[in-house]
Write a protein that holds these residues in place. Structure first.
Motif, PDB file in Angstrom:
ATOM      1  N   THR A 233      -1.755   0.561  -0.182  1.00  0.00           N
ATOM      2  CA  THR A 233      -2.118   1.611   0.721  1.00  0.00           C
ATOM      3  C   THR A 233      -3.108   2.743   0.258  1.00  0.00           C
ATOM      4  N   ALA A 234      -2.836   3.168  -0.990  1.00  0.00           N
ATOM      5  CA  ALA A 234      -3.681   4.188  -1.544  1.00  0.00           C
ATOM      6  C   ALA A 234      -5.148   3.280  -1.789  1.00  0.00           C
ATOM      7  N   LYS A 235      -5.253   2.226  -2.045  1.00  0.00           N
ATOM      8  CA  LYS A 235      -6.581   1.593  -2.333  1.00  0.00           C
ATOM      9  C   LYS A 235      -7.304   1.383  -0.807  1.00  0.00           C
ATOM     10  N   VAL A 236      -6.463   1.049   0.240  1.00  0.00           N
ATOM     11  CA  VAL A 236      -7.062   1.093   1.603  1.00  0.00           C
ATOM     12  C   VAL A 236      -7.473   2.373   1.910  1.00  0.00           C
ATOM     13  N   LYS A 237      -6.948   3.515   1.698  1.00  0.00           N
ATOM     14  CA  LYS A 237      -7.246   4.850   2.185  1.00  0.00           C
ATOM     15  C   LYS A 237      -8.472   5.215   0.997  1.00  0.00           C
TER      16      LYS A 237
END
Length: 269
Positions: free
Chosen positions: A69-73
């Motif tokens: 999720t952090a990578k997507v953000k």
């Protein structure tokens, strides 16, 4: 006499629908295009925030993988901060959905952007993820959702007018005219949606390169989606999007136009 009254009412409804649609025009400060829009930016943002939880629930909610999720953000925000999208009034937020079978990504009005875990797992590079997110950012800054809502109101009004004009209570079978009108309205909306997808592909080319990613990665995304469709997987992407073969050709053209001397070296694949 009764038939004449129906036609008069139908003409009034159709006329009101046309006038309402054509009179509500404004220039998009980001794209420079004049659009038929029936809501403010604040209303778009509010609508997107309101719809986000329900849309996420349809895909099993948000994914529990905090690292993914952090990578997507991270990639999404990089695209926003280093492109014209960052000058827009929209509040972008990027979400990873829990659905690991469906391949899809979509944007809600106002900046809420989603990608399924199923699609993310198929992507092979950061550049491909940037391409998908850049495409969805393109939908937001081009105000495609607001345009679609305005067009939907127009086609709904015209469909209602056609239904009133063709329906005869003494001949119930005439009601099929209203059904046909509604089907035509749906096809019109789908056509506009496909045009929007191609426009957003062009924005993806610009945004990815401006943020340091290789825009050719988007061609890889189309190849992945095409393979998923041939394999019979859950590719919701193609319910409203043009087929990948046409989009690959358009992407190649857009890349050549954006970089007539060739794509710069050193971009992230």
């Amino acid at each position: 006499m009764r038939g004449s009254l129906r036609y008069i009412i139908a003409l009034l409804i159709a006329g009101f629908s046309f006038i309402t649609y054509w009179c509500k025009r404004e220039e998009n400060e980001i794209t420079g295009e004049t659009q038929h829009i029936d809501m403010t930016v604040d209303q778009e943002i509010a609508l997107g925030l309101q719809a986000a939880p329900e849309m996420a629930a349809q895909y099993g909610g948000l994914h529990s993988d905090q690292q993914a999720t952090a990578k997507v953000k991270e990639i999404g925000q990089r695209l926003v901060e280093q492109t014209k999208a960052g000058t827009s009034p929209y509040k972008f937020d990027f979400h990873l959905l829990a659905d690991e079978k469906t391949l899809n990504a979509f944007a809600l009005p106002g900046g809420q952007i989603f990608i399924t875990a199923g699609l993310l797992s198929k992507l092979q590079t950061e550049g491909q993820l940037a391409g998908v997110l850049g495409h969805e950012i393109g939908h937001v800054i081009a105000r495609h959702s607001a345009e679609q809502l305005a067009k939907a109101k127009l086609t709904q009004g015209l469909s209602s007018a056609a239904g009133i004009a063709t329906y005869d209570p003494d001949r119930p079978a005439s009601a099929t005219g209203a059904v046909a009108a509604a089907a035509i309205a749906k096809l019109m909306t789908l056509k506009y949606g496909r045009d929007d997808e191609l426009e957003s592909d062009n924005w993806a080319v610009r945004f990815t390169a401006q943020a340091g990613y290789d825009p050719r990665a988007m061609i890889g995304v189309m190849e992945i989606l095409g393979a998923g469709r041939e394999g019979g997987g859950g590719v919701e992407f193609f319910q409203t999007h043009p087929n990948p073969e046409n989009r690959i050709a358009r992407l190649q053209t857009a890349i050549e136009q954006e970089f007539p001397e060739g794509v710069p070296s050193g971009l992230i694949k």
